[in-house]
Design a protein around this motif. Sequence first.
Motif, PDB file in Angstrom:
ATOM      1  N   ASP A   1       8.838  14.687   1.880  1.00  0.00           N
ATOM      2  CA  ASP A   1      10.335  14.275   1.302  1.00  0.00           C
ATOM      3  C   ASP A   1      11.154  15.253   0.398  1.00  0.00           C
ATOM      4  O   ASP A   1      12.269  15.195   0.230  1.00  0.00           O
ATOM      5  N   SER A   2      10.284  15.882  -0.095  1.00  0.00           N
ATOM      6  CA  SER A   2      10.937  16.952  -1.010  1.00  0.00           C
ATOM      7  C   SER A   2      11.775  17.933  -0.511  1.00  0.00           C
ATOM      8  O   SER A   2      11.797  18.114   0.813  1.00  0.00           O
ATOM      9  N   ARG A   3      12.746  18.401  -1.185  1.00  0.00           N
ATOM     10  CA  ARG A   3      13.613  19.519  -0.552  1.00  0.00           C
ATOM     11  C   ARG A   3      12.915  20.853  -0.640  1.00  0.00           C
ATOM     12  O   ARG A   3      12.718  21.240  -1.679  1.00  0.00           O
TER      13      ARG A   3
ATOM     14  N   LEU B   1      -0.844   1.358 -12.783  1.00  0.00           N
ATOM     15  CA  LEU B   1       0.103   2.107 -12.116  1.00  0.00           C
ATOM     16  C   LEU B   1       1.469   1.808 -12.950  1.00  0.00           C
ATOM     17  O   LEU B   1       2.299   2.607 -13.409  1.00  0.00           O
TER      18      LEU B   1
ATOM     19  N   LYS C   1      16.384  12.664 -12.458  1.00  0.00           N
ATOM     20  CA  LYS C   1      15.093  12.858 -12.053  1.00  0.00           C
ATOM     21  C   LYS C   1      14.119  12.536 -13.068  1.00  0.00           C
ATOM     22  O   LYS C   1      12.778  12.393 -12.701  1.00  0.00           O
TER      23      LYS C   1
ATOM     24  N   PHE D   1       2.886   1.539  -3.364  1.00  0.00           N
ATOM     25  CA  PHE D   1       2.205   2.042  -4.442  1.00  0.00           C
ATOM     26  C   PHE D   1       1.875   3.523  -4.511  1.00  0.00           C
ATOM     27  O   PHE D   1       2.103   4.332  -5.309  1.00  0.00           O
TER      28      PHE D   1
ATOM     29  N   TYR E   1      -7.714   1.708  -1.873  1.00  0.00           N
ATOM     30  CA  TYR E   1      -6.862   2.002  -2.985  1.00  0.00           C
ATOM     31  C   TYR E   1      -7.640   1.991  -4.086  1.00  0.00           C
ATOM     32  O   TYR E   1      -8.741   1.277  -4.532  1.00  0.00           O
TER      33      TYR E   1
ATOM     34  N   ASP F   1       4.990  16.706  -1.029  1.00  0.00           N
ATOM     35  CA  ASP F   1       5.566  15.437  -0.622  1.00  0.00           C
ATOM     36  C   ASP F   1       6.457  15.758   0.624  1.00  0.00           C
ATOM     37  O   ASP F   1       7.514  16.708   0.298  1.00  0.00           O
TER      38      ASP F   1
ATOM     39  N   ASP G   1      10.712  21.116  -8.293  1.00  0.00           N
ATOM     40  CA  ASP G   1      11.245  19.836  -8.018  1.00  0.00           C
ATOM     41  C   ASP G   1      10.229  19.464  -6.825  1.00  0.00           C
ATOM     42  O   ASP G   1      10.914  18.504  -6.198  1.00  0.00           O
TER      43      ASP G   1
ATOM     44  N   ARG H   1       0.622  -1.085   0.106  1.00  0.00           N
ATOM     45  CA  ARG H   1       0.151   0.083   0.005  1.00  0.00           C
ATOM     46  C   ARG H   1       0.870   1.242  -0.043  1.00  0.00           C
ATOM     47  O   ARG H   1       0.712   2.149  -0.805  1.00  0.00           O
TER      48      ARG H   1
ATOM     49  N   GLU I   1       3.382   6.674  -6.974  1.00  0.00           N
ATOM     50  CA  GLU I   1       2.684   7.380  -7.577  1.00  0.00           C
ATOM     51  C   GLU I   1       3.049   8.792  -7.349  1.00  0.00           C
ATOM     52  O   GLU I   1       3.033   9.690  -8.181  1.00  0.00           O
ATOM     53  N   VAL I   2       3.595   9.211  -6.293  1.00  0.00           N
ATOM     54  CA  VAL I   2       4.077  10.536  -5.938  1.00  0.00           C
ATOM     55  C   VAL I   2       5.454  10.746  -6.364  1.00  0.00           C
ATOM     56  O   VAL I   2       5.808  11.951  -6.624  1.00  0.00           O
ATOM     57  N   ASN I   3       6.383   9.873  -6.063  1.00  0.00           N
ATOM     58  CA  ASN I   3       7.758   9.916  -6.115  1.00  0.00           C
ATOM     59  C   ASN I   3       8.544   9.101  -7.039  1.00  0.00           C
ATOM     60  O   ASN I   3       9.692   9.165  -7.242  1.00  0.00           O
TER      61      ASN I   3
ATOM     62  N   ALA J   1       7.182  17.170  -5.419  1.00  0.00           N
ATOM     63  CA  ALA J   1       6.370  16.240  -5.842  1.00  0.00           C
ATOM     64  C   ALA J   1       4.997  16.421  -4.910  1.00  0.00           C
ATOM     65  O   ALA J   1       5.165  16.639  -3.778  1.00  0.00           O
ATOM     66  N   TRP J   2       3.845  16.449  -5.538  1.00  0.00           N
ATOM     67  CA  TRP J   2       2.731  16.727  -5.038  1.00  0.00           C
ATOM     68  C   TRP J   2       1.853  15.452  -4.427  1.00  0.00           C
ATOM     69  O   TRP J   2       1.706  14.598  -5.163  1.00  0.00           O
ATOM     70  N   ARG J   3       0.904  15.836  -3.505  1.00  0.00           N
ATOM     71  CA  ARG J   3       0.242  14.576  -2.937  1.00  0.00           C
ATOM     72  C   ARG J   3      -1.008  15.270  -2.340  1.00  0.00           C
ATOM     73  O   ARG J   3      -0.834  16.218  -1.899  1.00  0.00           O
TER      74      ARG J   3
ATOM     75  N   GLY K   1       9.629   6.251  -1.273  1.00  0.00           N
ATOM     76  CA  GLY K   1       9.065   7.635  -0.835  1.00  0.00           C
ATOM     77  C   GLY K   1      10.256   8.631  -1.094  1.00  0.00           C
ATOM     78  O   GLY K   1       9.914   9.737   0.002  1.00  0.00           O
ATOM     79  N   LEU K   2      11.224   8.556  -1.147  1.00  0.00           N
ATOM     80  CA  LEU K   2      12.612   9.316  -1.361  1.00  0.00           C
ATOM     81  C   LEU K   2      11.832  10.357  -2.517  1.00  0.00           C
ATOM     82  O   LEU K   2      11.361  10.207  -3.499  1.00  0.00           O
ATOM     83  N   ALA K   3      12.582  11.625  -2.317  1.00  0.00           N
ATOM     84  CA  ALA K   3      12.091  12.720  -3.270  1.00  0.00           C
ATOM     85  C   ALA K   3      12.805  12.263  -4.760  1.00  0.00           C
ATOM     86  O   ALA K   3      13.935  12.000  -4.886  1.00  0.00           O
ATOM     87  N   TYR K   4      11.739  12.281  -5.531  1.00  0.00           N
ATOM     88  CA  TYR K   4      12.096  12.074  -6.989  1.00  0.00           C
ATOM     89  C   TYR K   4      13.124  13.030  -7.655  1.00  0.00           C
ATOM     90  O   TYR K   4      14.056  12.474  -8.474  1.00  0.00           O
ATOM     91  N   ALA K   5      13.347  14.195  -7.030  1.00  0.00           N
ATOM     92  CA  ALA K   5      14.178  15.136  -7.565  1.00  0.00           C
ATOM     93  C   ALA K   5      15.713  14.742  -7.273  1.00  0.00           C
ATOM     94  O   ALA K   5      16.647  15.186  -7.825  1.00  0.00           O
TER      95      ALA K   5
END
Lengths: 340, 254
Positions: free
Chosen positions: B14-16, A148, A131, A57, B189, B12, B30, A54, A61-63, B32-34, A68-72
């Motif tokens: 965890d973003s910088r 997804l 990224k 997923f 979900y 998000d 840069d 959960r 979707e977010v990163n 990420a949105w949620r 859950g680490l920042a995609y950037a």
Amino acid sequence: RLAEAIGTDALWACTTCRGCQEVCPASVEHVGKIIEMRRNLVLMEGTLPGNGVRSAFAHLEVNANPFGLAYAERGAWAKGVDVGLMAGGSGADILYFAGCYASFDRRSRQVARSFVEICNAAGVTVGILGKGEQCCGEPVRGLGNEYLYQMLANRNIENIRASGAKRIVTTCPHCFNILGRDYRELGLDIPVEHHTTFIHDLLRNGRLSLEPASFACTYHDSCHLGRYMDIYDAPRSILGAAGGRLDEMAYSGRSSFCCGAGGGRILVDEAPGSRISEKRVRMARDTGAPLLVSNCPFCLTMFEDAIKSEGLEGELAVKDLAEIVAERITIKKSEETTGS
Amino acid sequence: MKILVCIKQVPDPDSRFRPNAGGVWFDEADIAWRMNEYDEYAVEQALRLKEQLEGVPEVIALSVGPERVLDAVRKAMAMGCDAGVHIHDTEASTKEPRQIAGFIAACAKREEYDLIFTGVQSQDRGSAQTGVLVAELLGFPCVTAILDFAYDSGTITVRRELEGGLRGVVRLRSPALFTCQTGLNIPRYPTLPNILKANKKEIKTIPVSDLPTVEPLTISTGFYPPAGEGSAIVLEGELSSLADRVVEILLAKR
């Protein structure tokens, strides 16, 4: 209902290793059917196998990575490493599709750096998407989340195309399979290689040479490189060139025993029963070799953990083939500089 | 029955985060949105009530912000909300809860909602005021930080979070507003049929200029990371060596 009759525990326990299909005399295709049933559970019912999946997923979707680490920050591993960001056909020889683990996981980043070292020594220029790279989607597809998976895949294909890449190499058999085969259905037609055959070619063509340093080892054929892609000899040939004395485990080659992480299970909370990964490291230990060589970040992760939980630290270590090769590079200077 | 769920799109965690050009909020590059995590519980609870009442209630998801918040509205609709409302405000991030609540209340007044669910607070500003202010502006009773929700023929019984692990039980009748806390439920979900249906459902867009202006009582004057007071050391490595290092550090500080 079919899923209930089979038992959802059994459906979710499958690692898609294809061991079943390998031995089935009637050519039944178990894995495809299991994934179809998973698709029904996930897409039609929204049923997931636990909180690990959960959150994975949600993170994807977010990163675009399961951690859950920042995609950037996905390209951050390459700071100080000789790779370029590929944008609009920057002309690097290869696009290195690093994948989630090589990009974000501390242990697997060492494999990424080893791979780049090898490329540098061979005069191969390396570009990454940074990224712009998303999870390849293989574990997601394996868990039945087709929606997804397609979202991630389509974004990757768009960014790969925009990069102008002509050749993709990856250090992960899951990325290798999905980019090289499944992405074709979605329109990607660039050649994709795994680092084992890539390195093997570099050695064969004389672009890379190694100073062999003798060592005893055993080698784990990952399911997605072995049974899925028939790659067994090239990695062993590399080990030989590196000086390795190979003692095969029980269940090697075509009958290799899974590490337990496939089919998206690397994202899933623990299954009931004993650990597949621990069974496998005991097989490695039984060869007497102090070093277990892998070719996949999932196998690497599972074996690092299992070595500790089995109390085998000091007795058995695990390394990726790229790390072994990188330790033995002699710098190759060729007379003519040719593009690849 | 009409149920409103107020959702916020947040960065998000965890973003910088870097200060924006004006130095009064974070730069959106840069990021990420949620959907705000607490708002997911609000959406889920509204949908559970809808299911309990055999699908009769209409559940509307509303969000205030620029174009990008439509992703959050669509997510709520993919979970099962019937329709969406987007109060289009490109400057929403500069506004305080009183202003946001003013916009929401202005829209809600036109619609006669029976119940309103919001998250207890947002993951970026964390004011925990918007829901309460909306209730006040509408004249609704309001219960914050609910951990349990039960509906029985118009009577609602909720348990809310108090200090020290205590729970307060509140019983009331609609119309009412509830702010939702972690532990209330596990959000569903989205299923594929609902994701596809969501693309066809209506989202009504209301430009914020169509709504009565609300003057701020506070303004943001700065946004910066805290000056390093002590130092934090992050220890990484294998468990066995970590334990030794912690012991070393503690002994050195004695």
